[in-house]
Design an enzyme around this catalytic site. Structure first.
Site, PDB file in Angstrom:
ATOM      1  N   TYR A   1       0.824  -1.205   0.000  1.00  0.00           N
ATOM      2  CA  TYR A   1       0.000   0.000   0.000  1.00  0.00           C
ATOM      3  C   TYR A   1       0.861   1.260   0.000  1.00  0.00           C
ATOM      4  O   TYR A   1       1.692   1.456   0.891  1.00  0.00           O
ATOM      5  CB  TYR A   1      -0.936   0.017   1.207  1.00  0.00           C
ATOM      6  CG  TYR A   1      -2.060  -0.997   1.139  1.00  0.00           C
ATOM      7  CD1 TYR A   1      -2.368  -1.668  -0.044  1.00  0.00           C
ATOM      8  CD2 TYR A   1      -2.828  -1.297   2.261  1.00  0.00           C
ATOM      9  CE1 TYR A   1      -3.391  -2.598  -0.113  1.00  0.00           C
ATOM     10  CE2 TYR A   1      -3.861  -2.223   2.204  1.00  0.00           C
ATOM     11  CZ  TYR A   1      -4.140  -2.875   1.013  1.00  0.00           C
ATOM     12  OH  TYR A   1      -5.162  -3.796   0.960  1.00  0.00           O
TER      13      TYR A   1
ATOM     14  N   PRO B   1     -16.261  -2.384   0.685  1.00  0.00           N
ATOM     15  CA  PRO B   1     -17.652  -2.522   1.123  1.00  0.00           C
ATOM     16  C   PRO B   1     -18.515  -1.290   0.865  1.00  0.00           C
ATOM     17  O   PRO B   1     -19.742  -1.402   0.813  1.00  0.00           O
ATOM     18  CB  PRO B   1     -17.518  -2.790   2.619  1.00  0.00           C
ATOM     19  CG  PRO B   1     -16.285  -2.050   3.010  1.00  0.00           C
ATOM     20  CD  PRO B   1     -15.349  -2.262   1.851  1.00  0.00           C
ATOM     21  N   LEU B   2     -17.912  -0.129   0.709  1.00  0.00           N
ATOM     22  CA  LEU B   2     -18.674   1.090   0.446  1.00  0.00           C
ATOM     23  C   LEU B   2     -18.925   1.310  -1.039  1.00  0.00           C
ATOM     24  O   LEU B   2     -19.548   2.300  -1.435  1.00  0.00           O
ATOM     25  CB  LEU B   2     -17.956   2.304   1.050  1.00  0.00           C
ATOM     26  CG  LEU B   2     -17.958   2.372   2.582  1.00  0.00           C
ATOM     27  CD1 LEU B   2     -17.044   3.485   3.073  1.00  0.00           C
ATOM     28  CD2 LEU B   2     -19.368   2.585   3.117  1.00  0.00           C
ATOM     29  N   ALA B   3     -18.435   0.389  -1.872  1.00  0.00           N
ATOM     30  CA  ALA B   3     -18.698   0.422  -3.318  1.00  0.00           C
ATOM     31  C   ALA B   3     -18.318   1.754  -3.943  1.00  0.00           C
ATOM     32  O   ALA B   3     -19.013   2.270  -4.824  1.00  0.00           O
ATOM     33  CB  ALA B   3     -20.168   0.091  -3.593  1.00  0.00           C
TER      34      ALA B   3
ATOM     35  N   GLY C   1     -18.646   4.595  -3.006  1.00  0.00           N
ATOM     36  CA  GLY C   1     -19.580   5.694  -2.773  1.00  0.00           C
ATOM     37  C   GLY C   1     -20.742   5.807  -3.739  1.00  0.00           C
ATOM     38  O   GLY C   1     -21.491   6.790  -3.695  1.00  0.00           O
TER      39      GLY C   1
ATOM     40  N   PHE D   1     -23.551   4.432  -3.809  1.00  0.00           N
ATOM     41  CA  PHE D   1     -24.854   4.437  -3.153  1.00  0.00           C
ATOM     42  C   PHE D   1     -24.902   5.437  -2.000  1.00  0.00           C
ATOM     43  O   PHE D   1     -25.887   5.486  -1.266  1.00  0.00           O
ATOM     44  CB  PHE D   1     -25.199   3.046  -2.620  1.00  0.00           C
ATOM     45  CG  PHE D   1     -25.194   1.959  -3.659  1.00  0.00           C
ATOM     46  CD1 PHE D   1     -25.811   2.144  -4.886  1.00  0.00           C
ATOM     47  CD2 PHE D   1     -24.562   0.755  -3.411  1.00  0.00           C
ATOM     48  CE1 PHE D   1     -25.803   1.136  -5.852  1.00  0.00           C
ATOM     49  CE2 PHE D   1     -24.552  -0.257  -4.367  1.00  0.00           C
ATOM     50  CZ  PHE D   1     -25.169  -0.059  -5.590  1.00  0.00           C
TER      51      PHE D   1
ATOM     52  N   GLU E   1     -25.637  10.365 -12.145  1.00  0.00           N
ATOM     53  CA  GLU E   1     -26.453  10.772 -13.289  1.00  0.00           C
ATOM     54  C   GLU E   1     -26.234   9.886 -14.504  1.00  0.00           C
ATOM     55  O   GLU E   1     -27.172   9.572 -15.251  1.00  0.00           O
ATOM     56  CB  GLU E   1     -26.163  12.234 -13.675  1.00  0.00           C
ATOM     57  CG  GLU E   1     -26.639  13.262 -12.663  1.00  0.00           C
ATOM     58  CD  GLU E   1     -25.663  13.453 -11.518  1.00  0.00           C
ATOM     59  OE1 GLU E   1     -24.601  12.785 -11.529  1.00  0.00           O
ATOM     60  OE2 GLU E   1     -25.956  14.258 -10.608  1.00  0.00           O
TER      61      GLU E   1
END
Length: 325
Positions: free
Chosen positions: A61, A231-233, A235, A237, A243
């Site tokens: 990382y 897990p937050l994809a 953002g 969602f 759009e």
């Protein structure tokens, strides 16, 4: 109340993990800056403030800088080490002027990688070491030798894997005297093939699902903690502009927001709570370095405990874009 596999083993009760990939500056050889340190320190403090006590690293990382900047935080907060669980990963080697990108589970590489990790973090031991991605050339007996050396020297207390199938886990485990305790996989409301693999058994639609068959059940049977990266994809969602996104994304984002409003919480907590409601007691690894987004995850545990079966399936069906089979 069912507890996580890591809690059953007495290792950690942190329901969420803070993923440190986003701290440490840029993905290059440049040294991280004072500003990078401040960003990292504030993100870590935000995580601690909402009850996160487990931190996930990898030797690659930010080319090692994520561990180095975290090590500086620990140096300035010497009391913190005994309050947290440190996990890191090794096994990925980047392309250089001579060699291609490759995976390396050789004994020498695993042992030397841990030495580098400990030096950058400025600590004497890791609580958990994960093998980052499957190495086709791995020899389980050699992996076992590396783990034995690291355990006996006190440098690593527990071991696990990342991105592996149940067959690969069993293949490695057969040579180990101690159980593997973690498997880290990409899982989110946007990446639901881990659910599809189970619900599309005996369905033509399931032929194209590409997720390790039986991994969810195997990990639960063997008390292996499933951790979810991404897990937050990213953002999609929880505030990211959608759009130009697919209709399923727009509709799911709207449903997430509706539930967040009804439950007086944030979209991030809904997205994580949905994942954490699964009986495997999935442990999300959030990768954001934004203080605002970290704090937005604060209600995830509550949501996981109060979300109804109907709400869970409504989110799944919306993300799938299809009715249940």
């Amino acid at each position: 109340m069912k507890v996580m596999p890591l809690e059953k083993r007495g290792i950690s009760n942190s329901r969420i993990v803070f993923g440190c990939m986003g701290i440490g500056g840029e993905w290059n050889g440049a040294t991280y800056s004072k500003e990078d340190y401040v960003i990292a320190e504030k993100a870590v403090e935000a995580a601690l403030s909402i009850g996160i006590t487990m931190f996930d690293h990898a030797d690659i990382y930010k080319s090692g800088k994520s561990e180095s900047v975290f090590g500086e935080i620990l140096k300035n907060r010497p009391d913190l080490r005994d309050q947290i669980i440190l996990q890191s990963k090794c096994g990925i080697r980047f392309q250089d002027d001579v060699n291609p990108q490759r995976f390396d589970f050789s004994k020498d590489h695993i042992v030397s990688s841990v030495d580098g990790i400990l030096t950058r973090l400025g600590v004497e031991h890791l609580d958990i070491l994960l093998l980052h991605r499957p190495d086709p050339l791995m020899e389980p007996e050699e992996v076992a030798e590396a783990f034995s050396q690291l355990r006996s020297s006190g440098k690593v207390r527990h071991f696990g894997v990342s991105n592996m199938s149940s067959a690969q886990i069993r293949f490695i485990q057969n040579s180990l005297p101690e159980p593997l305790v973690v498997n880290q996989l990409e899982m989110s409301l946007a990446r639901v093939d881990w659910v599809e693999q189970g619900i599309l058994v005996n369905q033509k639609a399931g032929v194209g699902v590409n997720f390790a068959d039986g991994i969810m059940e195997h990990c639960q049977l063997e008390n292996i903690q499933i951790q979810a990266w991404g897990p937050l994809a990213q953002g999609i969602f929880s505030g990211k502009p959608v759009e130009d996104a697919a209709e399923t994304v727009k509709e799911t984002a709207a449903l997430v927001q509706k539930l967040a409003t009804e439950k007086e919480t944030t979209p991030e907590s809904i997205v994580l709570g949905w994942l954490m409601k699964h009986p495997a007691r999935i442990q999300p690894v959030i990768g954001t370095s934004s203080v605002e987004r970290v704090l937005a995850c604060r209600d995830a545990v509550r949501i996981s405990e109060t979300m109804t079966r109907e709400e869970w399936y409504a989110l799944l069906q919306s993300s799938r874009g299809l009715k249940m089979p």
